[in-house]
Design an enzyme around this catalytic site. Structure first.
Site, PDB file in Angstrom:
ATOM      1  N   GLY A 109       0.840  -1.160   0.268  1.00 17.97           N
ATOM      2  CA  GLY A 109       0.018  -0.071  -0.121  1.00 17.97           C
ATOM      3  C   GLY A 109       0.980   1.440   0.423  1.00 17.97           C
ATOM      4  O   GLY A 109       1.744   1.274   0.096  1.00 17.97           O
ATOM      5  N   GLY A 111       2.661   3.797   1.733  1.00 22.00           N
ATOM      6  CA  GLY A 111       3.069   4.214   2.676  1.00 22.00           C
ATOM      7  C   GLY A 111       3.337   5.678   2.408  1.00 22.00           C
ATOM      8  O   GLY A 111       4.196   5.652   3.730  1.00 22.00           O
ATOM      9  N   LYS A 132       4.036  11.906  -2.832  1.00 24.48           N
ATOM     10  CA  LYS A 132       5.206  10.849  -2.866  1.00 24.48           C
ATOM     11  C   LYS A 132       6.406  11.336  -1.434  1.00 24.48           C
ATOM     12  O   LYS A 132       6.737  12.638  -2.048  1.00 24.48           O
ATOM     13  CB  LYS A 132       5.707   9.911  -3.860  1.00 24.48           C
ATOM     14  CG  LYS A 132       6.176   8.776  -3.795  1.00 24.48           C
ATOM     15  CD  LYS A 132       6.535   8.485  -5.241  1.00 24.48           C
ATOM     16  CE  LYS A 132       7.877   7.196  -4.881  1.00 24.48           C
ATOM     17  NZ  LYS A 132       8.306   6.811  -5.921  1.00 24.48           N
ATOM     18  N   ARG A 195       3.761  13.006  -8.054  1.00 21.70           N
ATOM     19  CA  ARG A 195       3.802  12.275 -10.100  1.00 21.70           C
ATOM     20  C   ARG A 195       2.257  12.136 -10.148  1.00 21.70           C
ATOM     21  O   ARG A 195       1.643  11.992  -9.622  1.00 21.70           O
ATOM     22  CB  ARG A 195       3.893  10.927  -9.292  1.00 21.70           C
ATOM     23  CG  ARG A 195       3.712   9.987  -9.913  1.00 21.70           C
ATOM     24  CD  ARG A 195       4.802   8.393  -9.400  1.00 21.70           C
ATOM     25  NE  ARG A 195       3.800   8.098  -8.218  1.00 21.70           N
ATOM     26  CZ  ARG A 195       4.888   7.000  -8.102  1.00 21.70           C
ATOM     27  NH1 ARG A 195       5.516   6.412  -8.345  1.00 21.70           N
ATOM     28  NH2 ARG A 195       4.244   6.200  -7.193  1.00 21.70           N
ATOM     29  N   ASP A 271       4.793  -4.981  -7.116  1.00 18.52           N
ATOM     30  CA  ASP A 271       3.413  -4.046  -6.726  1.00 18.52           C
ATOM     31  C   ASP A 271       4.017  -2.415  -7.645  1.00 18.52           C
ATOM     32  O   ASP A 271       3.559  -1.406  -7.307  1.00 18.52           O
ATOM     33  CB  ASP A 271       3.702  -3.235  -5.172  1.00 18.52           C
ATOM     34  CG  ASP A 271       4.906  -3.308  -5.044  1.00 18.52           C
ATOM     35  OD1 ASP A 271       5.667  -4.930  -4.829  1.00 18.52           O
ATOM     36  OD2 ASP A 271       5.987  -2.691  -4.448  1.00 18.52           O
TER      37      ASP A 271
END
Ligand code: AMP
Ligand code: MG
Length: 513
Positions: A109, A111, A132, A195, A271
């Site tokens: 996930g 984080g 991010k 991003r 991921d």
């Protein structure tokens, strides 16, 4: 209170800075946040003390229908730093899981990332904007949710370089320094990157639901992805099989494009595999200097799982994990479902081969397709590996080599430890070029349009970063200038096309975020 002296506000405090009175310049949509609650956690970005812009991407802003002038304001700075949430945003951390280095990790996930919402770009495509390094979320586990400035700078440069090379990728809309320190192996300045991605759904997002036995979740996610990213597939006989096939095709196509520019992603865990075939999650990535097929720079990838030449196999492995999540949707009959998955996964090799082989032929200047062309290009790569020739410079200088004679080969052959190895190859290449109908000047121009002069070399990231720390942004600016037009020569920045000197070679790359 004026924005310029905005104090860090409490997490849920969206009004203190006057945001409600101000027209929201972003106008986010928030379709992902409308999905069921178990798809994400609602979060607020963390406050940072003293944000400053390092860069706003005006070109991308315009592409997203935003006015760059409105993004270079203090109000926008507070948004990009996470201090202020625009009224139209609905900040969430997305849930996902994944296979990391082949091992199943049930919960990853976001984080340290917060999705603000979606913007519709000038082509009508909805794109995510995510911060991010924006602080802790329920998925942070032991992490601090922050990003150090170096990886922020590296991702900004890397993703913008990739985009200018014409390779599908997430983008960077802005980067800021936070005025705060993060603790890694030592204490470093922190940063936040904004991003932009066509999607932040990953193979690992599907795995999160599938491996928790949440079939309903898998279906809702697949339907969301089809609706938003692949509406044309909804009319197929089996939309889910078509989805698997199209993701497979795009991923094969993407990895071939990486290989053609000497790029190593470095951490192709499930991921980090985008559901729309974009390069995502720039961590320990690298563009190679001297060519070696087994090149691997990631400090954490001891076994070379994600080495340069492993990338097609690893991408395929990841897609197999994706296929597994869709099996129950492919057919009620297990065997039929498996067969449909195999068939769809079969799209990988043709997609990869088509892009890679055509790209190789173009890189050595061949327009017509003749037997032995790909072998000829592979023979050059073999010699480059044996003789430690620089990947980017070899193809760039080959573009400028004369088709008829060896008179100007000196700088090119000098890239090979044993220049005679290049000479032997060129004795095959020139007769093959002679069988092309096009003029040598056209061949050169075509080669220069596919063989960049500039890629983001690792030592240049460090130079730009050191400059920033010293208060000198000119190395960053120069790098962004050449990377934005990597197929032009930029004689004033010729040094940025050069491989590292012996003492500048970077042997390891780190996630380090
Ligand atoms: P990545 O290396 O970017 O693929 O991240 C792998 C996982 O680690 C993801 O779930 C990230 O959100 C999480 N992660 C990485 N760095 C941090 C951090 N500084 N704080 C919290 N979580 C992190
Ligand atoms: Mg990741």
């Amino acid at each position: 209170m004026a924005l310029s002296d905005a104090q860090p506000a409490g997490p849920a405090d969206r009004t203190q800075d006057g945001a409600r009175d101000r027209p929201d310049v972003f106008g986010f949509e928030t379709s992902y946040a409308r999905l069921p609650e178990r798809f994400y956690a609602r979060v607020q970005p963390a406050q940072v003390r003293d944000p400053k812009f390092l860069r706003v991407n005006g070109t991308l802003a315009r592409e997203l229908g935003l006015d760059p002038d409105q993004l270079e304001t203090d109000a926008a700075l507070q948004v990009f730093a996470g201090n202020r949430v625009p009224e139209s945003a609905d900040p969430i951390a997305q849930a996902y899981a994944g296979h990391q280095f082949g091992n199943w990790v049930p919960q990853l996930g976001d984080g340290r990332a917060v999705l603000l919402g979606e913007l519709t770009d000038r082509n009508g495509v909805k794109r995510d904007v995510q911060l991010k390094g924006a602080g802790k979320t329920p998925f942070s586990r032991m992490g601090d949710g922050r990003a150090a400035l170096f990886p922020v700078v590296a991702e900004y440069l890397g993703s913008e370089a990739m985009a200018a090379l014409g390779v599908p990728t997430t983008r960077a809309l802005a980067m800021v320094t936070t005025g705060e320190r993060v603790i890694r192996e030592d204490i470093r300045p922190g940063g936040v990157i904004a991003r932009v991605a066509t999607s932040h759904v990953r193979v690992g997002t599907f795995e999160y639901f599938a491996r928790n036995g949440d079939q309903q979740g898998v279906k809702q996610l697949a339907d969301y992805v089809l609706d938003r990213h692949y509406p044309e597939l909804k009319a197929a006989d089996s939309p889910y099989a078509a989805l698997l096939q199209e993701v497979t095709r795009r991923t094969g196509d993407l990895v071939a494009q990486w290989m053609l520019v000497g790029f190593i992603h470095g951490v192709m865990n499930t991921d980090n595999v985008s559901i729309v075939g974009e390069t995502i999650d720039y961590g320990p990535f690298a563009w190679m200097d001297s060519y070696h097929p087994a090149a691997c720079f990631s400090a954490v990838d001891m076994g070379g799982r994600y080495a340069f030449n492993q990338q097609p196999q690893m991408a395929h492995w990841n897609l197999c994990r994706f296929a597994e999540t869709l099996l129950p949707l492919l057919s009620e009959d297990t065997e039929q479902g498996k067969q449909a998955a195999y068939d769809a996964l079969g799209a990988f090799e043709p997609a990869f081969d088509a892009r890679f082989n055509a790209g190789l032929r173009a890189k050595i200047g061949l327009q017509t397709e003749q037997e032995g062309d790909v072998d000829l290009a592979l023979d050059l790569l073999r010699r480059m590996a044996e003789e430690s020739a620089d990947f980017t410079l070899t193809f760039r200088r080959l573009s400028d080599a004369d088709g008829a004679d060896t008179g100007h080969d000196e700088q090119l052959r000098a890239l090979f430890r044993d220049p005679a190895s290049f000479d032997a190859w060129a004795q095959q290449w020139r007769p093959r070029l002679a069988r092309e109908a096009r003029a040598d000047s056209d061949r050169k121009a075509a080669m220069r349009a596919v063989n960049p002069a500039f890629v983001l070399r690792k030592h240049h990231v460090y130079r730009a970063y050191d400059g920033i720390l010293a208060g000198d942004h000119s190395p960053l600016d120069a790098l962004l200038t050449v990377l934005a037009e990597p197929f032009a020569d930029h004689p004033e920045h010729a040094d940025l096309a050069q491989p590292p000197a012996q003492n500048e070679i970077v042997r390891n790359t780190f996630c380090g975020t």
